[in-house]
Each structure stands twice: as structure tokens, then as C-alpha cells.
Write a protein that holds these residues in place. Sequence first.
Motif, short mmCIF file in Angstrom:
data_model
loop_
_atom_site.label_atom_id
_atom_site.label_comp_id
_atom_site.label_asym_id
_atom_site.label_seq_id
_atom_site.Cartn_x
_atom_site.Cartn_y
_atom_site.Cartn_z
N MET A 1 0.80 -1.20 0.00
CA MET A 1 0.00 0.00 0.00
C MET A 1 0.85 1.27 0.00
O MET A 1 0.33 2.34 -0.01
N TYR A 2 2.14 1.12 0.03
CA TYR A 2 3.02 2.29 0.03
C TYR A 2 2.96 2.99 -1.31
O TYR A 2 3.01 2.37 -2.36
N SER A 3 2.85 4.32 -1.30
CA SER A 3 2.90 5.06 -2.55
C SER A 3 4.05 6.05 -2.59
O SER A 3 4.70 6.20 -3.61
N HIS A 4 4.31 6.74 -1.47
CA HIS A 4 5.39 7.73 -1.45
C HIS A 4 5.71 8.13 0.00
O HIS A 4 4.97 7.78 0.91
N MET A 5 6.79 8.86 0.15
CA MET A 5 7.18 9.41 1.44
C MET A 5 7.49 10.88 1.22
O MET A 5 8.12 11.24 0.22
N MET A 6 7.07 11.72 2.15
CA MET A 6 7.33 13.15 2.06
C MET A 6 7.80 13.65 3.41
O MET A 6 7.24 13.26 4.44
N VAL A 7 8.84 14.47 3.40
CA VAL A 7 9.30 15.11 4.63
C VAL A 7 9.29 16.62 4.42
O VAL A 7 9.40 17.11 3.29
N GLY A 8 9.16 17.33 5.52
CA GLY A 8 9.18 18.78 5.47
C GLY A 8 10.59 19.32 5.59
O GLY A 8 11.47 18.67 6.16
N ARG A 38 8.45 21.78 -4.39
CA ARG A 38 8.84 20.54 -3.71
C ARG A 38 9.94 19.85 -4.51
O ARG A 38 9.96 19.91 -5.74
N LEU A 39 10.82 19.17 -3.80
CA LEU A 39 11.82 18.33 -4.44
C LEU A 39 11.20 16.95 -4.66
O LEU A 39 10.57 16.41 -3.74
N VAL A 40 11.42 16.39 -5.82
CA VAL A 40 10.86 15.08 -6.15
C VAL A 40 12.01 14.17 -6.59
O VAL A 40 12.78 14.51 -7.48
N TYR A 41 12.10 13.01 -5.93
CA TYR A 41 13.10 11.99 -6.26
C TYR A 41 12.38 10.72 -6.65
O TYR A 41 11.50 10.25 -5.92
N LEU A 42 12.75 10.16 -7.81
CA LEU A 42 12.19 8.91 -8.31
C LEU A 42 13.34 7.94 -8.45
O LEU A 42 14.32 8.22 -9.13
N HIS A 43 13.23 6.77 -7.78
CA HIS A 43 14.31 5.79 -7.85
C HIS A 43 13.78 4.41 -7.49
O HIS A 43 13.07 4.26 -6.49
N ASN A 44 14.11 3.43 -8.31
CA ASN A 44 13.72 2.03 -8.07
C ASN A 44 12.23 1.88 -7.76
O ASN A 44 11.84 1.11 -6.90
N GLY A 45 11.40 2.63 -8.45
CA GLY A 45 9.95 2.52 -8.28
C GLY A 45 9.39 3.30 -7.10
O GLY A 45 8.19 3.33 -6.90
N GLY A 46 10.25 3.94 -6.31
CA GLY A 46 9.79 4.71 -5.16
C GLY A 46 9.76 6.21 -5.46
O GLY A 46 10.45 6.69 -6.37
N VAL A 47 8.95 6.93 -4.71
CA VAL A 47 8.86 8.38 -4.82
C VAL A 47 9.13 8.97 -3.45
O VAL A 47 8.51 8.57 -2.46
N PHE A 48 10.06 9.91 -3.39
CA PHE A 48 10.41 10.59 -2.15
C PHE A 48 10.34 12.08 -2.43
O PHE A 48 10.90 12.56 -3.43
#
Length: 126
Positions: A1-8, A38-48
Amino acid sequence: MYSHMMVGSNDIAKSKVFYDALFTSVGGKAGITDPKGRLVYLHNGGVFLVTPPIDGKPATCGNGMTIGFTMADTAQADTWHAAGVSAGGKAIEDPPGWRGEGAGALYLAYLRDPDGNKLCALHRAG
């Protein structure tokens, strides 16, 4: 169920230096800045993502929260950790190394980002 992670973050420019170093050290790409800043990082299918808080208040780190990143091997975890420290992160807890034993053994390396968020590089034993 994980879609992404966001930090402030209270300093997106400083965060970009830090997270670009982390992700490029393990084969990822530098972050892109979206129209909302916002900064967006895409790597190995994950979004941060890294963002200034939407409510306009200062960003704070989550007490008891850790964000874990899977590493291919111990060398990659060490490279990630060193890149983070050299880009303004702070090494925390024990030095990078194995914890646990047998099939439950984990290689862990912990950092705090410039805003105090706790991050972990994790490699599971074969």
C-alpha cells in the motif's frame, strides 16, 4: 500500500544538496523541483518528496519516525552514509554495521538530514 514518502524542510536548497548527494551516491538522479517548490526523487519505483510545510509553519521531524532505504549491499549503504555526512547530514546511533544474527541480520546506517529527519540505509543478509 506504500505510494510515497514526504518530509518537510525549512531550507529546500540545503535539502537539495543533501538528498541529491544521498540518491546519486546509490545510482539515483538529482531531484527535480515541481511547480509547488517541492523536491521530487524517483528511484527504483519509489517516490520521495521534500517540501516546505503547506500550512506555512516550520517543518519539524517526526519523533520516533525513521525512513528506511533499501540498499543492494553493505558497500552501497556505506557510500550512502558517507555521502549524507559530507552533504550536511549527521551520523547518529551506532556506526554503520550489522545488527542481529543469522537470517535476521541487518546492515544498518543511520543519519539525520539537515532538518532532523531520521533516515536509515538497510541491507538484509543473504
